[in-house]
Design a protein around this motif. Structure first.
Motif: not given
Length: 474
Positions: A379-395
């Motif tokens: 019944g849905a065109d799309a499911l949305i989910l996060p792309t990342l699990a946590f914010p971008v870390p430093t190197i």
């Protein structure tokens, strides 16, 4: 004409946001306000002027000759379409006959293939200009963009932060505004993760839609070529050239003019990620804001359970491990010291999985796919989910001494992306503002071969003032 972007003050200067897209640039070429040669010359100069551009090799002579040919075609009324004369570049794993290909590794030395990737052939046939080879994680095996041989990928927003990987250079070059789009590969999130970390758009098509021939194999059962661009509209144009028979109907862009995103209704399944152990607080807050912005603007929100990807990620890891070992075992025997320690450990571990475990991981794939589609896309065109699990870390934060802790951290970073490679589903990742002060994104996940619907939806959101106000970089 300048490729430089006109960016809001909240976006670091020089990034691609606000730059004319492919359709708009094609219109300028068509009208004579710009030439392909001038675009190529400006891009070559911009690459030279940009620190951490994402390029490992710039093919200036090739690009300028392709651009001149484009201008000659246009002068005689025989333009090849919207991509004719548009500057692109590609991850250093797609073969071009007669040119060095290194896979971000010292393993192959200066390997020169004798055949060209069918994907590069398609882009050549569309008149696109190829500026060269782009940075990648060593052997495509780091979601952070790590490379101990040529240096880590560095985020255009802040070079102290990771670029994401393994298609690190593809995201870097697009985010810097040096090219309009770039090919990458996605075995566990390797296109979507760097797009998410750098604030650009990515398309991972249904597995098998784009050819993997004459490109570096990592895990053939999961490998999926795809692309990164500034917007979904630009992804649509490039995907139409790569897969003309696929359902890339979104704003098909067959004429050299800017076309608005199609107006239609969409139904999106939206889970609640608040409280998930796989979504840091900043990610959950960003996701909730983006979810709230979906309501209205001809988008119907359908509440959904949150998928549990633990099992699917485990079986995906088994397949990747076994097949990566098979892909590189001969090289390991001949030149073991040419592989970074972290990558070598991951490759060698693939030899430890029993055959029956690998076989079962493949055998249950169809069942898990059918269950996922029924449970989350009914019944849905799309499911949305996060792309990342946590914010971008430093190197520096990724340079963890303990190998097991480092690999656990890397695995968590790709929690929301890896399972979708195993399921083989099409996904578009779009920027959704900031988390922890750096870009992040959401994934639009659809049924098999629903790329056209997902690209339509992504364009609809990216053209919506309501969505932009809620998810812009601020």
């Amino acid at each position: 004409m300048s490729l430089a972007a006109t960016t809001p003050a909240t976006v670091p200067a020089g990034l691609a946001a606000g730059r004319p897209g492919i359709a708009e640039t094609a219109a300028l070429l068509h009208s004579g306000e710009a030439t392909a040669e001038s675009l190529a010359e400006e891009a070559i100069q911009a690459i030279a002027d940009t620190e951490h551009s994402g390029f490992v090799s710039v093919e200036s002579e090739q690009a300028l000759e392709q651009a001149r040919q484009s201008d000659r075609r246009r002068a005689t009324g025989s333009s090849l379409g919207l991509l004719d004369g548009i500057p692109l570049a590609h991850k250093d794993m797609f073969f071009r006959a007669g040119q060095v290909s290194q896979f971000g590794s010292a393993l192959l030395g200066e390997y020169v293939p004798t055949q060209t990737s069918p994907l590069l052939d398609r882009l050549d046939s569309s008149g696109a200009v190829d500026l060269g080879r782009l940075h990648m994680s060593e052997l495509a095996m780091s979601p952070m963009g790590r490379n101990d041989h040529i240096g880590d990928g560095r985020n255009p927003w802040n070079p102290s932060y990771v670029s994401g990987g393994s298609s690190s250079g593809s995201a870097m070059a697009v985010a810097h505004g040096l090219v309009f789009a770039a090919l990458g590969s996605d075995t566990g999130g390797s296109i979507r993760i760097p797009a998410g970390t750098t604030g650009v758009t990515a398309l991972k098509p249904t597995q098998g839609t784009l050819s993997t021939s004459h490109a570096m194999p990592l895990s053939p059962s999961l490998d999926c070529p795809g692309l990164i661009a500034t917007t979904a509209a630009d992804c649509t144009v490039v995907f139409a050239a790569l897969a003309p028979t696929a359902t890339a109907t979104a704003t098909a862009a067959t004429t050299p003019k800017s076309t608005p995103a199609p107006r239609r209704s969409f139904t999106i399944a939206v889970p609640d990620v608040v409280g998930s152990t796989h979504a840091a607080d900043e990610i959950a807050e960003n996701f909730s804001t983006a979810s709230a912005a979906l309501a209205g603007d001809e988008v119907t929100v359908l509440p959904s359970d949150l998928p549990d990807f633990d099992l699917v990620n485990q079986v995906a890891t088994v397949i990747t491990g076994v097949e990566a070992f098979e892909s590189f075992r001969d090289y390991l025997e001949i030149r073991p010291d040419a592989i970074g320690d972290q990558v070598r450990r991951r490759v060698e571990r693939g030899a430890m999985y029993p055959a029956h475990v690998y076989s079962r991981a493949l055998r249950i794939r169809a069942t898990l796919l059918a269950d996922f589609v029924h449970r989350y896309l009914d019944g849905a065109d799309a499911l949305i989910l996060p792309t990342l699990a946590f914010p971008v870390p430093t190197i520096d934060e990724t340079r963890i001494v303990d190998a097991h802790e480092a690999e656990s951290r890397f695995g968590e970073f790709s929690y929301w992306t890896r399972a979708l490679n195993y399921l083989g589903l099409p996904v578009v990742s779009i920027p959704s503002g900031l988390a922890g002060g750096m870009p992040t994104g959401i994934q639009l996940i659809g049924r098999p071969h629903a790329e056209g619907t997902l690209l339509d939806l992504a364009q609809h959101l990216q053209s919506s003032e309501h969505w932009q106000h809620a998810t812009t970089f601020h």
